[in-house]
Design a protein around this motif. Structure first.
Motif, PDB file in Angstrom:
ATOM      1  N   SER A 478      44.942  43.582  32.269  1.00 35.06           N
ATOM      2  CA  SER A 478      45.936  43.338  33.305  1.00 35.06           C
ATOM      3  C   SER A 478      45.507  42.147  34.157  1.00 35.06           C
ATOM      4  O   SER A 478      44.403  41.615  34.000  1.00 35.06           O
ATOM      5  N   ALA A 479      46.382  41.722  35.029  1.00 34.82           N
ATOM      6  CA  ALA A 479      46.065  40.582  35.891  1.00 34.82           C
ATOM      7  C   ALA A 479      44.776  40.818  36.651  1.00 34.82           C
ATOM      8  O   ALA A 479      44.487  41.931  37.110  1.00 34.82           O
ATOM      9  N   MET A 480      43.977  39.773  36.790  1.00 34.59           N
ATOM     10  CA  MET A 480      42.656  39.886  37.397  1.00 34.59           C
ATOM     11  C   MET A 480      42.746  40.094  38.906  1.00 34.59           C
ATOM     12  O   MET A 480      43.356  39.297  39.609  1.00 34.59           O
ATOM     13  N   PRO A 481      42.129  41.163  39.408  1.00 38.14           N
ATOM     14  CA  PRO A 481      42.000  41.288  40.863  1.00 38.14           C
ATOM     15  C   PRO A 481      41.040  40.206  41.373  1.00 38.14           C
ATOM     16  O   PRO A 481      40.096  39.825  40.678  1.00 38.14           O
ATOM     17  N   ASP A 482      41.269  39.716  42.542  1.00 42.00           N
ATOM     18  CA  ASP A 482      40.449  38.636  43.082  1.00 42.00           C
ATOM     19  C   ASP A 482      38.971  39.014  43.104  1.00 42.00           C
ATOM     20  O   ASP A 482      38.594  40.108  43.554  1.00 42.00           O
ATOM     21  N   GLY A 483      38.161  38.107  42.586  1.00 42.00           N
ATOM     22  CA  GLY A 483      36.714  38.251  42.681  1.00 42.00           C
ATOM     23  C   GLY A 483      36.079  39.243  41.735  1.00 42.00           C
ATOM     24  O   GLY A 483      34.904  39.552  41.872  1.00 42.00           O
TER      25      GLY A 483
END
Length: 625
Positions: A478-483
């Motif tokens: 899924s889309a990467m969470p920040d950091g």
């Protein structure tokens, strides 16, 4: 809720008012005691072979006398008699089977050998019949090789549309007969075989029953030698009928640089439309089988100490063209996955976003690849004292001829499906929730996400966390969470009939900012308290194999492994894929069993041990656009 007390068939009155009403069952389900209530994900891996040939295949039928019905019976666990009179049985039944007999002159051999007058009325049919029934083993083998070569022509040596149609319908009816939902799945399929020695073959598999499959006949190389036309044919079939179908390319290691190219069949630049068509109709690739392993090659992966496994790399399939180093990058699955990253970036569609399976490609009608129960590639030579040195594939140049000992006892397809039915297994193949093994039936789970942690390894049901927090093998992160960097939950349990596990590795491939591709193999969990050396490599697990007696000890390795691994080199701007590779400890190869069984001495070039393995379908990461 209190236990139910039953006396004389009635619930005691003291507890009757505690029983849930119809309206209360929904609330009750939220707090069920059983942790397995309400599960809606695959909980069982099903084992099968998507690539088996019987006497119906023109090449197999020259020497094989076992038909499709006995092939189904054998796969279901029954005992059958081989072409040369041996008794054969699997250690455990398979869960599913695809009899993928060749589309080319489908069903000809049984007709020829039965003395069909229409076939014998042709000059070549009469000659072939005489030679195949002569009782002369040398003449039989040479005729078999001639028939195999004849399949590469532009026209069939013997043409009968009615014979093909009748044989196909007999087969689809038989598959329906042996399909037993919940117990054994008989998927309908065939093999499209083209380009002679440059192996571009595909197995075509139908989701439905004979009512779907009978709306067509096998698409053969006499219809087209271009695999792009296979995809177009399948697309037209689906559009016209509403049925579903897929194709599986196999053993690219013998395609002499043609299986995973960046051009079309005719050498033109690959278009987005063709890339999309390939991605749609070829969700899987056969990574390992009797004719060698196609995961990777030492030339492509020089830092991978497990790369040189059951390698066939001297020539193309029929030994008519020598292999050169520049061909390897277009033949092996790991390199194709890397190529797919580049094509995806260039075209907007990745044609090589495929999962992995293994299968046999046996031409014996026997899906038998256990090392101690291996019946080989074809029925010309069944197990006997000199099978190891007999010719399996004869080449014009003797140095490219394949001897018996070079056959690999592999492989099988592991499929995570919700139930053992045609629909569920086909759907799992389409979503790539599959893995390849070289024969053992080890259980492997592989999930990717952003939040897996050590607590997820402390359960007997890692899939609960896997599906809840991530995606399974074959999926996209899924889309990467920040950091955050991606985390992977990987687990494996040994086949109870095979060796302990040496290690689990995660193979990563990625594309750099300048458009180049790289790879890395990470040891993520291993047995026996070993530590990586100064070079970062894990020491070998050891070897307990007693070659002389064809035995080993599971005193090294582990029966099961599980871990969570975080990519330490993650760059959120780079496209990447990850797949798990599970390695067993050394065990006796089929040649060791054969030497022991027949009390023969084999030459020093013959390997006597093996480290069986599994390859999962990848999980992909794509940067935000």
């Amino acid at each position: 809720m209190a236990a139910l007390l039953v006396t004389g068939g009635c619930v005691s009155s003291s507890l009757a008012d505690q029983l849930p009403t119809k309206d209360g069952t929904a609330d009750l389900a939220k707090t069920q005691f059983s942790p397995y209530v309400g599960r809606d994900f695959p909980t069982k891996v099903y084992w099968g072979d998507t690539h088996l040939h019987t006497a119906v295949s023109v090449d197999a039928g020259t020497m094989n006398r076992i038909g499709q019905e006995d092939a189904f019976r054998f796969a279901r666990g029954e005992e059958v008699t081989t072409t040369h009179g041996l008794q054969a049985k699997l250690s455990r039944p398979l869960d599913f089977l695809v009899i993928a007999d060749h589309a080319e002159m489908y069903g000809l051999m049984p007709q020829l050998l039965s003395g069909d007058q229409d076939i014998l009325s042709t000059e070549i049919g009469k000659r072939w019949y005489g030679e195949l029934t002569s009782g002369d083993s040398d003449k039989l083998f040479s005729t078999a090789m001639e028939i195999v070569v004849s399949l590469s022509g532009d026209e069939p040596p013997i043409k009968s549309d009615k014979a093909v149609r009748d044989a196909w319908r007999n087969y689809t009816a038989l598959a329906d007969k042996y399909n037993d939902p919940g117990r054994f799945t008989a998927l309908i399929g065939y093999e499209w075989t083209a380009i002679g020695g440059d192996n571009l073959h595909r197995n075509v598999i139908f989701r439905g029953d004979s009512s779907d499959a009978n709306k067509t006949v096998p698409f053969s190389q006499y219809d087209s030698k271009n695999p792009e036309d296979v995809w177009k044919h399948l697309a037209a079939f689906e559009k016209e009928t509403g049925a579903e179908v897929l194709a599986i390319p196999h053993n690219g290691n013998l395609s002499n640089g043609r299986m995973f190219r960046v051009e079309t069949f005719d050498g033109q630049p690959l278009t987005k439309e063709l890339a999309a068509l390939r991605a749609q109709y070829e969700p899987l690739v056969e990574a390992t089988q009797i004719k060698g392993d196609s995961e990777t090659h030492p030339f492509l992966s020089p830092n991978d100490e497990f790369a040189d496994y059951e390698t066939w790399d001297k020539s193309n399939l029929n030994g008519t063209e020598a292999k050169t180093d520049d061909m390897f990058q277009w033949e092996y699955t790991r390199e194709a996955l890397k190529t797919g990253l580049k094509l995806g970036d260039k075209l907007g569609v990745n044609p090589y976003k495929f999962g992995m399976i293994g299968s046999t490609d046996a031409h014996t009608s026997l899906a038998a690849v256990e090392e101690e129960n291996f019946f080989g590639k074809h029925s010309g030579v069944e197990p006997e004292p000199h099978r190891w040195e007999h010719v399996v594939i004869e080449a014009p140049d003797p140095k490219f001829t394949i001897k018996g000992w070079q056959q690999a006892a592999g492989g099988y397809a592991g499929v995570w499906a919700k139930e053992n039915t045609r629909e569920a297994i086909f759907d799992a193949m389409k979503r790539k929730e599959t893995y390849a093994t070289t024969g053992p039936r080890m259980t492997v789970r592989f999930f990717g996400g952003w939040d897996f942690d050590e607590d997820d390894t402390k359960t007997r049901l890692p899939a609960a966390a896997g599906y809840a927090k991530g995606v399974p093998m074959g999926g996209d992160l899924s889309a990467m969470p920040d950091g955050k960097a991606p985390t992977f939950l990987v687990a494996a349990a040994k086949d109870p009939y095979s060796g302990n596990l040496d290690r689990i590795q995660i193979v990563k491939g990625w594309m750099t900012s300048d458009g180049k591709t790289e790879e890395m193999v990470y040891d993520v969990v291993w047995s026996d308290d070993r530590k990586p050396g100064a070079n970062g490599k894990l020491p070998p697990v050891g070897n307990t194999v007693d070659v002389e007696n064809a035995t080993w000890s599971n005193s090294i390795g582990e029966p099961e492994m599980i871990t969570v691994w975080t990519d330490p080199d993650f760059d959120p701007n780079q496209s990447a894929f990850y797949y798990a590779r599970v390695i067993e400890i050394p065990t006796p190869r089929w040649t060791a069993y054969e030497a022991k069984r027949f009390d023969v001495d084999m030459s020093d070039e013959v390997p006597m041990t093996t480290q069986e393995r599994a390859y999962t379908s990848p999980i992909w990461y794509t940067p935000k656009s």
